[in-house]
Write an enzyme that holds these catalytic residues in place. Structure first.
Site, PDB file in Angstrom:
ATOM      1  N   LYS A   1       0.843  -1.183   0.000  1.00 37.34           N
ATOM      2  CA  LYS A   1       0.000   0.000   0.000  1.00 37.34           C
ATOM      3  C   LYS A   1       0.889   1.247   0.000  1.00 37.34           C
ATOM      4  CE  LYS A   1      -4.286   1.516   2.208  1.00 37.34           C
ATOM      5  NZ  LYS A   1      -5.222   1.293   3.341  1.00 37.34           N
TER       6      LYS A   1
ATOM      7  N   ARG B   1     -25.518  -2.192   6.792  1.00 36.70           N
ATOM      8  CA  ARG B   1     -25.140  -3.576   6.506  1.00 36.70           C
ATOM      9  C   ARG B   1     -25.495  -4.511   7.654  1.00 36.70           C
ATOM     10  NH1 ARG B   1     -20.598  -3.415   2.545  1.00 36.70           N
ATOM     11  NH2 ARG B   1     -19.609  -5.165   3.581  1.00 36.70           N
TER      12      ARG B   1
ATOM     13  N   GLU C   1     -19.861  -5.771   9.934  1.00 35.70           N
ATOM     14  CA  GLU C   1     -20.837  -5.007  10.703  1.00 35.70           C
ATOM     15  C   GLU C   1     -21.913  -5.890  11.302  1.00 35.70           C
ATOM     16  OE1 GLU C   1     -18.787  -2.226   7.956  1.00 35.70           O
ATOM     17  OE2 GLU C   1     -19.818  -4.158   7.655  1.00 35.70           O
TER      18      GLU C   1
END
Length: 639
Positions: A285, A399, A371
């Site tokens: 990243k 969600r 979630e």
């Protein structure tokens, strides 16, 4: 601009078809230039830099090998799509990224044929790509389907549901696991040479040969590292990977920044695949930009910055952010109550739970991008006698809604939902707007729904939530800074279902729910300038509604205006329902409910978005004048 990077190869690329005309050496150079162009563009706009830099080579290689847009490339989350946008006909607009009227910061179907599936929430790509694959199998004019999903996103349950279904269906599908967490980096020569040799000399070789043969062609220390990485990501030894048990052919790990390696793997997979394939690409990243690689979050989300130094251009805050106030107040309450814990779904920094996490690491639970699990886990802790504060962005709590209904509200468990990013959020646009939580939470029996007008009210509501053990309670608050009002050291536990009047008037009443109170107050000032007497009230609670307050406002004023930072069928609808049920609408009272319109609002500054929504101070004042039958402020200005 003279300070923009020199990009002679990238300048020849307008669409992916141009990439397919380049040599492999030119593709490598194109990736180098694409990384520089991405850094340059994001330095002017801000955005998700680290994730985009991590997939530059993947972006070039996928578009060079596959026939997009006929082949469907689905990016999970979509926050890594800036290089993709540059090479798919949008380079001339890339410096409008995340701005009003500009490019979205995520993939968006309405923006380009090269964005076949929009995304901004995680773990949807495999399901969507499988849908495209099955549409192809059922005769639709679409080609291969490729899902690119990160190691964080693939940890979510939905991704495994999709993998399981894809393995069962057994149809041709490509899943690229973008793993930027492992530190395995095999040397370029051995793996690239092996794959190139295999591609040239074994045209009928099975993909399984690629998967099993890669590690064998590495030097011993690196072969052991590759096998360890494979075991870590799959949970199985080389002979039987989890993905293979699910019906996938597994290839990897491969170096996601080695263009030659990627091209050979993708070309071999495309030529040979008959069923689902998972390619495990290891990336870094922030790759190629030292400030991003060296930062803790790899420049996941950045403001505008200076390319040479990496220093971000941040404005001086005038008041603490709501997220910070939440984190500090939770730590304060946790210091005196051992039952308080924090729960987050992969967002400890974004929600402010990192403040408690740093002080009391054993009291914060980051469950990953999950979630649904976060909500039920919180419910279990509440049932076990704890006082869980479940901190989830409004748009992400969507969600876990079934779990809020079934596992929390139905059992009347005292879970404290801390709903960050309520209302419109600016550059992240409609995918992250907290538009719907008022309605979907207030609809639930046993649920208490609060919204703070400012940071001082947030302190009181945090104390109220900490003390509330009789059922679930939710507190919604916006992104960004507070209003700069003084905050008390110890919050006051509020009476549930009681609002407050800040200013008493006679002609019109403005009843605000949540953080739009400042705009409501500005609207009152504009009305007063027209000679009107205005009451300003803060509802504090959408559920239970302060019906006594509403009744007084209706009885004592010629017009009532409700204001909220949420969608229709929210707070205003609750007020109207009460007035209808009690017959107060029969008297022809003038009421206007101001809320977000029945459409999604594209990215812009929050102020511009709220004006688009009809919720600026002037628009609130105009609604009041309309209710009173008086010419609007806008009309007067035009006259």
């Amino acid at each position: 601009m003279t300070d923009r990077p020199h990009t002679p190869v990238l300048d020849r690329v307008t669409h992916p078809a141009d990439l397919r005309r380049l040599t492999d050496a030119e593709l490598k150079q194109c990736a180098y230039e694409l990384r520089a162009e991405t850094i340059s563009a994001v330095s002017e706009t801000g955005g998700h830099l680290g994730s985009s830099l991590g997939v530059v080579e993947l972006t070039v290689a996928i578009h060079a090998v596959f026939n997009t847009p006929y082949d469907k490339l689905v990016w999970d989350v979509g926050h890594q799509c800036y290089p993709h946008k540059i090479v798919t006909g949008r380079r001339d607009r890339i410096r409008t990224l995340r701005q009003k009227g500009g490019l979205s910061g995520f993939t968006k179907r309405a923006e380009s044929d090269y964005d076949p599936f929009g995304a901004a929430h995680s773990s949807t790509s495999i399901s969507a790509a499988l849908g495209f694959a099955m549409a192809r199998e059922m005769g639709q004019a679409t080609g291969d389907a490729i899902a690119v999903i990160g190691d964080g996103s693939i940890s979510a349950g939905m991704a495994y549901e999709a993998l399981n279904n894809a393995g069962h269906l057994g149809r041709r599908l490509f899943v690229i696991l973008n793993d930027n967490d492992m530190s395995i980096a095999p040397p370029t020569g051995a793996m690239s040479s092996y794959l190139a040799n295999l591609s040239k000399n074994s045209p009928l070789a099975a993909l399984k040969d690629i998967a099993d043969g890669v590690a064998a062609h590495l030097p011993e220390p690196l072969r052991q590292g590759a096998e360890r990485a494979r075991e870590l990501v799959t949970g199985q030894q080389r002979s039987a990977t989890l993905f293979e048990h699910l019906g996938f052919t597994y290839i990897g790990p491969v170096d996601g920044h080695d263009m030659g390696q990627l091209l050979n793997v993708l070309r071999s997979a495309k030529a040979r695949a008959t069923g689902p394939v998972l390619i495990h690409a290891v990336t870094v990243k922030g790759k190629g930009y030292a400030p991003a690689e060296l930062s803790d979050d790899c420049y996941h989300g950045v403001n505008k910055f200076d390319v040479a130094t990496g220093v971000q251009k941040k404005s001086t805050p005038n008041a603490p952010a709501y997220t910070t106030v939440f984190g500090e107040r939770l730590r304060h309450h946790a210091e005196t109550d051992s039952r308080i814990v924090g729960i987050t779904a992969a967002m400890p920094g974004g929600t402010g739970l990192n403040i408690l996490q740093k002080a009391m690491p054993g009291r914060v639970f980051d469950v990953g991008i999950a979630e649904q699990h976060a909500v039920t886990f919180a419910a279990g802790m509440a049932a076990g006698g704890m006082r869980p504060f479940c901190a989830i962005y409004s748009s992400f709590l969507q969600r876990g809604y079934d779990q809020v209904v079934h596992d929390v509200a139905l059992q009347n468990l005292p879970v404290r939902f801390m709903i960050d990013r309520a209302g419109l959020v600016g550059a992240d646009g409609p995918t992250h707007a907290g538009a719907f939580d008022i309605g979907f939470l207030a609809a639930l029996p046993n649920m208490t729904v609060m919204a703070c007008a400012d940071e001082a009210e947030m302190v009181h509501m945090m104390a109220t939530a900490a003390a509330h053990d009789s059922g679930p309670i939710a507190l919604r608050y916006p992104r960004g800074e507070g209003t700069g009002v003084p905050m008390s050291e110890e919050g006051e536990v509020l009476e549930i279902g009681r609002g407050r009047i800040l200013q008493q008037g006679r002609d019109v009443a403005i009843l605000s729910f949540g953080a739009h109170l400042a705009e409501a107050t500005d609207a009152a000032r504009a009305l007063e300038a027209r000679g009107l007497s205005v009451t300003i009230a803060d509802a504090r609670f959408a559920k239970p509604l302060d019906t006594d307050l509403v009744d007084r406002l209706v009885a004592g004023h010629a017009a009532l205006i409700t204001v909220e930072q949420g969608a229709m069928l929210g707070f205003g609808a609750i007020v109207l329902h009460h007035l209808a049920a009690t017959g107060q609408l029969d008297r022809g009272v003038a009421i206007r409910t101001l809320h977000l319109p029945d459409r999604f609002i594209d990215q812009a500054s929050p102020a511009e978005m709220y004006e688009d929504a009809g919720l600026s101070a002037q628009q609130i004042a105009d609604a009041a004048l309309s209710a009173l039958g008086v010419a609007s402020l806008q009309g007067k200005a035009r006259a």
